[in-house]
Design a protein around this motif. Structure first.
Motif, PDB file in Angstrom:
ATOM      1  N   SER A   9       0.845  -1.197   0.000  1.00 14.82           N
ATOM      2  CA  SER A   9       0.000   0.000   0.000  1.00 14.82           C
ATOM      3  C   SER A   9       0.879   1.245   0.000  1.00 14.82           C
ATOM      4  O   SER A   9       0.514   2.282  -0.544  1.00 14.82           O
ATOM      5  CB  SER A   9      -0.877   0.035   1.258  1.00 14.82           C
ATOM      6  OG  SER A   9      -1.498  -1.193   1.460  1.00 14.82           O
ATOM      7  N   GLY A  88       8.995  -8.018   2.591  1.00 14.40           N
ATOM      8  CA  GLY A  88       9.899  -7.829   3.722  1.00 14.40           C
ATOM      9  C   GLY A  88       9.381  -8.545   4.953  1.00 14.40           C
ATOM     10  O   GLY A  88       8.173  -8.697   5.128  1.00 14.40           O
ATOM     11  N   TYR A 123      15.524  -0.851  11.169  1.00 12.33           N
ATOM     12  CA  TYR A 123      14.261  -0.485  10.513  1.00 12.33           C
ATOM     13  C   TYR A 123      13.123  -1.445  10.851  1.00 12.33           C
ATOM     14  O   TYR A 123      12.024  -1.286  10.334  1.00 12.33           O
ATOM     15  CB  TYR A 123      14.440  -0.448   8.994  1.00 12.33           C
ATOM     16  CG  TYR A 123      15.471   0.549   8.532  1.00 12.33           C
ATOM     17  CD1 TYR A 123      15.367   1.886   8.917  1.00 12.33           C
ATOM     18  CD2 TYR A 123      16.534   0.171   7.735  1.00 12.33           C
ATOM     19  CE1 TYR A 123      16.312   2.815   8.508  1.00 12.33           C
ATOM     20  CE2 TYR A 123      17.482   1.098   7.317  1.00 12.33           C
ATOM     21  CZ  TYR A 123      17.368   2.414   7.713  1.00 12.33           C
ATOM     22  OH  TYR A 123      18.296   3.330   7.304  1.00 12.33           O
TER      23      TYR A 123
HETATM   24  P1  ADP Z   1       0.751  -4.154   2.853  1.00 11.16           P
HETATM   25  O1  ADP Z   1      -0.435  -3.245   2.884  1.00 11.16           O
HETATM   26  O2  ADP Z   1       0.757  -5.124   1.717  1.00 11.16           O
HETATM   27  O3  ADP Z   1       1.173  -4.764   4.161  1.00 11.16           O
HETATM   28  P2  ADP Z   1       2.931  -2.277   3.207  1.00 11.16           P
HETATM   29  O4  ADP Z   1       3.065  -1.050   2.388  1.00 11.16           O
HETATM   30  O5  ADP Z   1       2.592  -2.088   4.632  1.00 11.16           O
HETATM   31  O6  ADP Z   1       1.896  -3.154   2.421  1.00 11.16           O
HETATM   32  O7  ADP Z   1       4.237  -3.171   3.123  1.00 11.16           O
HETATM   33  C1  ADP Z   1       4.727  -3.675   1.910  1.00 11.16           C
HETATM   34  C2  ADP Z   1       5.864  -4.632   2.184  1.00 11.16           C
HETATM   35  O8  ADP Z   1       6.936  -3.942   2.804  1.00 11.16           O
HETATM   36  C3  ADP Z   1       5.553  -5.802   3.114  1.00 11.16           C
HETATM   37  O9  ADP Z   1       6.221  -6.947   2.634  1.00 11.16           O
HETATM   38  C4  ADP Z   1       6.150  -5.396   4.419  1.00 11.16           C
HETATM   39  O10 ADP Z   1       6.534  -6.528   5.181  1.00 11.16           O
HETATM   40  C5  ADP Z   1       7.371  -4.660   3.934  1.00 11.16           C
HETATM   41  N1  ADP Z   1       7.840  -3.708   4.932  1.00 11.16           N
HETATM   42  C6  ADP Z   1       7.145  -2.717   5.520  1.00 11.16           C
HETATM   43  N2  ADP Z   1       7.905  -2.042   6.405  1.00 11.16           N
HETATM   44  C7  ADP Z   1       9.119  -2.634   6.377  1.00 11.16           C
HETATM   45  C8  ADP Z   1      10.346  -2.437   7.098  1.00 11.16           C
HETATM   46  N3  ADP Z   1      10.448  -1.495   8.036  1.00 11.16           N
HETATM   47  N4  ADP Z   1      11.388  -3.244   6.813  1.00 11.16           N
HETATM   48  C9  ADP Z   1      11.267  -4.224   5.874  1.00 11.16           C
HETATM   49  N5  ADP Z   1      10.137  -4.483   5.185  1.00 11.16           N
HETATM   50  C10 ADP Z   1       9.084  -3.707   5.430  1.00 11.16           C
END
Ligand code: ADP
Length: 151
Positions: A9, A88, A123
């Motif tokens: 997102s 991630g 992070y």
């Molecule tokens: P969703 O709505 O699909 O969860 P996000 O925008 O929240 O989408 O996250 C997209 C991806 O980025 C996911 O795989 C999430 O695990 C990864 N992600 C988010 N924050 C971090 C972070 N701080 N470090 C590593 N990966 C992250």
């Protein structure tokens, strides 16, 4: 050509997302940061704004592009010819959730592989949810955002 889709997102894009994509750049020929639109979900930032921020972060990285999509992520990957999904992992709850989704995507996407990168420790507590809360509360979210990104 090895293409990965990094779906999310990104409401908004954080330093955690940035770090993940940067580490994935040497692994793939092309990375599509794909902003999924879900009509049931309410976003804080417009799609245009989210795309603009991400484009700015990767303006010097030719192999990274930003797109928006609707519908199933696995179908989107087939449409753009991507054989890999990039996600991630920050903690055990990410793992539990992602494991199920990746198994489903493998079935729906005909063998689509999800590649997971474990977040760097500094992070692992960053999330778009936290950033939204800080912004809604009138705080300064700059430390959580890619350099130069102003909200
Ligand atoms: P969703 O709505 O699909 O969860 P996000 O925008 O929240 O989408 O996250 C997209 C991806 O980025 C996911 O795989 C999430 O695990 C990864 N992600 C988010 N924050 C971090 C972070 N701080 N470090 C590593 N990966 C992250």
């Amino acid at each position: 050509m090895k293409t990965a889709v990094f779906p999310g997102s990104f409401d908004p894009f954080t330093k955690g997302h940035e770090e993940l994509v940067k580490r994935a750049i040497p692994l793939f020929d092309k990375i599509i940061i794909a902003i999924g639109s879900n009509s049931q979900k309410k976003y804080l930032f417009s799609l245009e704004q989210r795309m603009e921020w991400i484009n700015e972060v990767f303006k010097k990285d030719d192999s990274v592009i930003v797109e928006a999509y609707e519908g199933l992520t696995a179908h989107y990957c087939q449409k753009v010819g991507a054989e890999y999904l990039l996600r991630g992992l920050r903690n055990a709850s990410d793992f539990d959730y992602e494991k199920t989704i990746s198994q489903l995507n493998s079935i729906v996407g005909g063998g689509l592989e999800t590649i997971f990168l474990i977040s760097e420790p500094q992070y692992s507590h960053f999330s778009s949810t936290i950033v939204r809360e800080i912004i809604k509360g009138g705080g300064d979210a700059t430390p959580f955002l890619p350099e130069g990104m102003k909200i």
